[in-house]
Design a protein around this motif. Structure first.
Motif, PDB file in Angstrom:
ATOM      1  N   SER A 722       0.837  -1.198   0.000  1.00 31.15           N
ATOM      2  CA  SER A 722       0.000   0.000   0.000  1.00 31.15           C
ATOM      3  C   SER A 722       0.871   1.246   0.000  1.00 31.15           C
ATOM      4  N   ARG A 723       0.344   2.326  -0.587  1.00 35.52           N
ATOM      5  CA  ARG A 723       0.991   3.630  -0.515  1.00 35.52           C
ATOM      6  C   ARG A 723       0.025   4.671   0.051  1.00 35.52           C
ATOM      7  N   ASP A 724      -0.961   4.167   0.779  1.00 34.41           N
ATOM      8  CA  ASP A 724      -1.944   5.028   1.410  1.00 34.41           C
ATOM      9  C   ASP A 724      -1.422   5.436   2.783  1.00 34.41           C
ATOM     10  N   VAL A 725      -1.276   6.752   3.023  1.00 38.82           N
ATOM     11  CA  VAL A 725      -0.710   7.205   4.303  1.00 38.82           C
ATOM     12  C   VAL A 725      -1.635   6.903   5.472  1.00 38.82           C
ATOM     13  N   ASN A 726      -2.878   6.553   5.193  1.00 38.11           N
ATOM     14  CA  ASN A 726      -3.804   6.198   6.261  1.00 38.11           C
ATOM     15  C   ASN A 726      -3.837   4.696   6.523  1.00 38.11           C
ATOM     16  N   ASP A 727      -2.999   3.972   5.804  1.00 38.01           N
ATOM     17  CA  ASP A 727      -2.864   2.537   6.005  1.00 38.01           C
ATOM     18  C   ASP A 727      -1.609   2.295   6.847  1.00 38.01           C
ATOM     19  N   PRO A 728      -1.666   1.388   7.818  1.00 35.43           N
ATOM     20  CA  PRO A 728      -0.500   1.194   8.698  1.00 35.43           C
ATOM     21  C   PRO A 728       0.768   0.763   7.974  1.00 35.43           C
ATOM     22  N   THR A 729       0.653   0.054   6.839  1.00 30.91           N
ATOM     23  CA  THR A 729       1.857  -0.286   6.085  1.00 30.91           C
ATOM     24  C   THR A 729       2.128   0.731   4.984  1.00 30.91           C
ATOM     25  N   GLY A 730       1.077   1.364   4.473  1.00 30.84           N
ATOM     26  CA  GLY A 730       1.255   2.351   3.418  1.00 30.84           C
ATOM     27  C   GLY A 730       2.072   3.544   3.873  1.00 30.84           C
ATOM     28  N   ILE A 731       1.860   3.971   5.120  1.00 30.71           N
ATOM     29  CA  ILE A 731       2.599   5.128   5.613  1.00 30.71           C
ATOM     30  C   ILE A 731       4.096   4.823   5.726  1.00 30.71           C
ATOM     31  N   LEU A 732       4.432   3.558   5.935  1.00 33.05           N
ATOM     32  CA  LEU A 732       5.849   3.182   5.962  1.00 33.05           C
ATOM     33  C   LEU A 732       6.508   3.455   4.620  1.00 33.05           C
ATOM     34  N   GLU A 733       5.840   3.078   3.522  1.00 29.28           N
ATOM     35  CA  GLU A 733       6.406   3.248   2.194  1.00 29.28           C
ATOM     36  C   GLU A 733       6.608   4.728   1.867  1.00 29.28           C
ATOM     37  N   VAL A 734       5.601   5.537   2.165  1.00 28.91           N
ATOM     38  CA  VAL A 734       5.682   6.969   1.886  1.00 28.91           C
ATOM     39  C   VAL A 734       6.771   7.621   2.736  1.00 28.91           C
ATOM     40  N   THR A 735       6.787   7.283   4.014  1.00 30.65           N
ATOM     41  CA  THR A 735       7.754   7.897   4.934  1.00 30.65           C
ATOM     42  C   THR A 735       9.177   7.503   4.585  1.00 30.65           C
ATOM     43  N   LEU A 736       9.391   6.244   4.193  1.00 29.87           N
ATOM     44  CA  LEU A 736      10.732   5.792   3.840  1.00 29.87           C
ATOM     45  C   LEU A 736      11.313   6.645   2.724  1.00 29.87           C
ATOM     46  N   GLU A 737      10.544   6.872   1.680  1.00 31.94           N
ATOM     47  CA  GLU A 737      11.042   7.669   0.563  1.00 31.94           C
ATOM     48  C   GLU A 737      11.341   9.099   0.987  1.00 31.94           C
ATOM     49  N   LYS A 738      10.474   9.686   1.810  1.00 32.16           N
ATOM     50  CA  LYS A 738      10.678  11.076   2.229  1.00 32.16           C
ATOM     51  C   LYS A 738      11.840  11.202   3.209  1.00 32.16           C
ATOM     52  N   VAL A 739      12.042  10.196   4.064  1.00 33.50           N
ATOM     53  CA  VAL A 739      13.181  10.214   4.981  1.00 33.50           C
ATOM     54  C   VAL A 739      14.488  10.190   4.210  1.00 33.50           C
ATOM     55  N   ILE A 740      14.567   9.345   3.198  1.00 34.12           N
ATOM     56  CA  ILE A 740      15.795   9.251   2.410  1.00 34.12           C
ATOM     57  C   ILE A 740      16.030  10.540   1.629  1.00 34.12           C
ATOM     58  N   ALA A 741      14.973  11.094   1.065  1.00 37.45           N
ATOM     59  CA  ALA A 741      15.117  12.346   0.306  1.00 37.45           C
ATOM     60  C   ALA A 741      15.573  13.497   1.194  1.00 37.45           C
ATOM     61  N   ALA A 742      15.183  13.480   2.477  1.00 39.91           N
ATOM     62  CA  ALA A 742      15.506  14.587   3.383  1.00 39.91           C
ATOM     63  C   ALA A 742      16.833  14.409   4.111  1.00 39.91           C
ATOM     64  N   GLU A 743      17.524  13.308   3.896  1.00 35.29           N
ATOM     65  CA  GLU A 743      18.749  13.037   4.649  1.00 35.29           C
ATOM     66  C   GLU A 743      19.820  14.125   4.499  1.00 35.29           C
TER      67      GLU A 743
END
Length: 833
Positions: A722-743
């Motif tokens: 999932s890539r839905d930020v309201n889904d418990p696993t989807g938010i992981l996928e979205v956050t991972l990409e943004k964390v890496i981009a913001a490093e």
């Protein structure tokens, strides 16, 4: 000096003769030549004694003499001491087919047979179903709602799976089903399992061992035409009742019985069966409209013409038939899928309700074993593999997002170690799942491999879930809507227990059955020894025995040579490309396994059943060989993608090391003491040389999955993402990409905090402060603010009002029947509950 040279030449010659399976006259010729060289110019009368071995071998080269003095006495002895193989044991042995396990038992695996197994292949229709209805079903599922709020599969889920034919994937199109391949079924089940272990169970059971498959394969035309379309559409919900209070893994001892008699059905007198039974742990039982039932059938008046004890028989009984009692619910590990007991006393059914009709009465055990050999290869391996891949997907993301001591926890060596284990499990389980499903798809029913796959994949899944829980820490143990680990953690014991408990599957079935099924000569010798026609049995035994002797000598000599040379003389596939070394080591290990297996069976014989630590280790060793075979095949089937070669190397090193430990455990604890040094000389002439993968290799492998990309996607393919930020696993996928981009931005902020330019405490907007001081731009401050908010949601744990989680239990023991209720009441009284 000449004597040393002669000894070396003799040893080399004998090793060569053994490896090429030379006939007895070849050995006689070699011994004669050696004797001639050794006694040349020797005038002592005692020298003639040296020719006795040659004379003996030369005489035994004549088939008639060998038969009279060697084969016939051994045949008579085996025939006398060999315990009779029971009908149920024989049916279990004869059920299913032999797959690549036979190549591993042979000691000389044929790589062309491994390569001939198809890669993952789906039809356009199967692919569309996987990407369409299966994906849609996964999006519909709320795991928390299923396992906590409702403790039930929601009605809309039942409606959806019935409407789209999920319950009839294995039923042919001719009879209204989807007619999907085993590979498609495996992938569909796996994808659903990655979303909800409960929901996949209601889809898995009708597509595994149960009425649908049994009717499809053995049912009468009338049963097929009536039941199969109804099962495919979900108009009938099936369950299969096999396990009882006293017959679990030892299902052949069931006490549920039926008596052939005449009775009245629908106002007419008819030939039928009067049944009494008690079953438990029946998945889908509480929701079933059609009960499949296994029982032992007796016919004292011989109305069926099959004698008094007809044998285990299978029947179909509507759940609303008079006398059928459908119990309430078991709660296996707190799961929400329907599971419960059923029973009946003196229930009359017409003989036509026997699956396959009157002709198949008494054939139930063979029917069950044949279906189980295929079904067990698909159902639980698919869900266990998907579970391991999901553990990798969420844990690799969480480990990169979650920080402690100023760095992602996944970069700590203590966390990296279990993460690497999850990576290996995800890759190897998927490799073995795909290869096994491909064999079943082309019509094979690999009985030994199915048992091996069931216990191995679920055990590896158990370790993967535990490792994921350890890495998540408190985030994993606090349950709630955002906890994506708890359902897997709760369901692990179910997979370990059902379809053959892992302990018994490992120690009683995999090797004991595999040795007989996969050995090229052993079962032929057993069958010959038990042939009622002694002369025919002797003829068959002689052929098998001669082959067995050559086979044993070949494996003993071959294993010794290959272990001395480190596998350098073993061939590998022409297109191995970078994996030749591991193919050679696999073949070398196979030789050692074949030698130890052959000696184990020969020396322990019927005692194998009680030497379960030995057979368990032999099962583990065989499993490592099979899983490594599948791993090498996957790498080739996937097109040898960059990055995966390190994972294969890690899996190969660890797999061979585990093989070595298992086979070493057999040798160290072998009950026949004199055989231990012989085994050690052949298997470990230079010591135990395999080592587990190094920390450096593990670190290299871990780096590949800690960021989005092809390697991480390939390792976790065919699961729901999932890539839905309201889904418990989807938010992981979205956050991972943004964390890496913001490093890069975060590094500037961290430096400013360390230098004292920016303060990071509650009540201070440190992002704004950093922007005001020119450490980062205003846009970068907003980017970091968004990332922090997402990270806070990822690491948050659920909390509840006490009233929400207050238990509301019904009366203890309410649904316990008979003697179980009495025992329960005594236990409650004794412990002061």
């Amino acid at each position: 000096m000449a004597a040393v040279v002669l000894l070396i030449l003799a040893l080399g010659g004998f090793l060569l003769l053994g490896m090429v399976r030379a006939p007895l006259w070849g050995w006689a010729a070699a011994v004669g030549l050696l004797t001639l060289l050794a006694t040349y110019n020797c005038t002592s009368a005692l020298a003639w004694l040296a020719w006795l071995p040659f004379v003996g071998l030369a005489l035994l080269s004549f088939p008639a003499l060998r038969r009279r003095f060697i084969v016939a006495p051994i045949f008579a002895t085996v025939r006398k001491i060999l315990p009779k193989v029971s009908d149920t044991e024989a049916q279990a042995l004869e059920a299913g087919t032999v797959g690549f396990d036979a190549e591993l038992f042979s000691g000389t695996p044929d790589w062309s047979k491994l390569q001939s197994i198809p890669p993952i292949e789906l039809s356009a229709e199967e692919r569309a179903f996987l990407d369409g209805p299966t994906e849609e079903l996964c999006r519909m599922i709320s795991d928390w709602q299923v396992r906590h709020s409702l403790r039930e599969i929601p009605e809309e889920i039942w409606v959806f799976v019935k409407k789209h034919g999920f319950l009839g994937m294995l039923i042919s199109k001719e009879h209204g089903g989807l007619g999907f391949s085993a590979q498609a079924q495996s992938l569909i089940l796996g994808k659903i399992a990655s979303r909800s272990p409960d929901v996949v169970t209601i889809v898995m059971v009708p597509n595994s061992l149960g009425p649908g498959e049994l009717i499809e394969k053995y049912g009468t035309d009338e049963q097929k035409h009536y039941y199969l379309p109804r099962l495919a559409k979900g108009e009938e919900v099936p369950c299969f009742s096999l396990t009882g209070p006293t017959s679990g893994s030892d299902a052949a001892t069931m006490r549920d019985i039926g008596h052939v008699t005449r009775g009245t059905h629908e106002g007419k007198e008819t030939l039928g069966i009067r049944l009494s039974w008690e079953k438990r742990y029946i998945t889908l039982g509480p929701n079933a409209t059609l009960v499949g039932l296994a029982f032992r059938l007796f016919d004292k008046d011989n109305l069926l013409g099959k004698g008094e004890d007809v044998g285990i028989t299978l029947a179909l009984i509507p759940a609303d038939h008079p006398g059928v009692n459908i119990g309430r619910r078991h709660l296996p590990s707190g799961a929400a899928f329907p599971n419960g007991p059923n029973w009946g006393n003196d229930v009359f059914i017409p003989i036509d309700w026997v699956i396959g009709g009157q002709a198949m009465a008494g054939n139930g055990w063979r029917m069950l074993m044949e279906c189980l050999s295929a079904g067990r290869a698909i159902s639980l391996p698919s869900s266990a593999t998907a579970g391991a891949k999901m553990m990798l997907r969420v844990t690799s993301a969480y480990g990169r997002i979650r920080k402690q001591f100023g760095l992602p926890v996944s970069r700590m060596e203590g966390v990296e170690e279990p993460l690497v284990r999850i990576i290996e499990t995800a890759y190897v389980n998927e490799a073995a799942r795909a290869m096994t499903a491909a064999m079943v798809s082309r019509g094979e029913k690999p009985s030994v491999i199915s048992a091996l796959m069931k216990y191995q994949t679920t055990e590896k899944m158990r370790r993967a879930v535990n490792d994921a829980m350890d890495i998540h820490g408190g985030r994993g143990i606090c349950d709630g809507p955002s906890n994506y680990l708890q359902s897997a953690y709760q369901m692990v014991p179910v997979g370990i227990t059902v379809e053959g408990a892992n302990i018994l599957t490992r120690t009683l079935i995999t090797f004991a059955q595999g040795a007989l099924r996969s050995h090229p000569f052993l079962y032929k010798e057993v069958q010959a020894a038990q042939d009622a026609d002694r002369q025919r049995g002797l003829d068959a035994f002689e052929t098998a025995f001669n082959g067995h002797i050559a086979f044993s000598l070949s494996n003993a000599t071959g294993a010794f040579v290959h272990n001395i040379t480190g596998g350098a003389l073993v061939s590998s596939p022409d297109d191995a490309l970078g994996m030749s070394h591991w193919y050679r080591q696999l073949a070398r290990a196979s030789r050692s396994y074949a030698f130890v297996a052959d000696l184990t069976v020969a020396l322990l014989g019927g005692g194998l059943k009680i030497k379960q630590k030995i057979t368990g280790r032999m099962a583990d060793a065989l499993a490592e060989l099979y899983m490594l075979s599948a791993t090498l095949k996957r790498y080739q089937d996937d097109g040898r993608p960059a990055g995966d070669e390190l994972i294969v190397e890690l899996a190969a090193q660890n797999g061979l090391w585990r093989f070595q430990e298992a086979i070493g455990g057999v040798i160290d604890n072998f009950p026949v003491r004199w055989a231990r040094p012989l085994m050690r000389i052949v298997v470990f002439p230079l010591g135990r040389r395999f080592k587990p993968a190094s920390d450096v290799l593990g670190h290299q492998v871990a780096r590949h999955v800690l960021q989005p990309g092809e390697v991480r996607d390939r390792l976790t393919r065919h699961i729901f993402v999932s890539r839905d930020v309201n889904d418990p696993t989807g938010i992981l996928e979205v956050t991972l990409e943004k964390v890496i981009a913001a490093e890069p931005i975060e590094k500037k902020l961290e430096k400013a905090i360390r230098d004292g330019l920016v303060r990071r405490y509650h009540g201070i907007d440190w992002f704004a402060e950093a922007a005001d001081k020119g450490v980062i731009s205003a846009a970068e401050a907003e980017q970091l603010r968004e990332v922090e908010q997402l990270v806070a949601r990822v690491i948050a744990v659920d909390h509840f009002d006490p009233a929400e989680v207050k238990p509301n239990y019904a009366t203890l023991g309410h649904n316990i029947r008979g003697s179980e209720k009495v025992a329960s009441e005594k236990a409650i009284a004794g412990f002061g509950v």
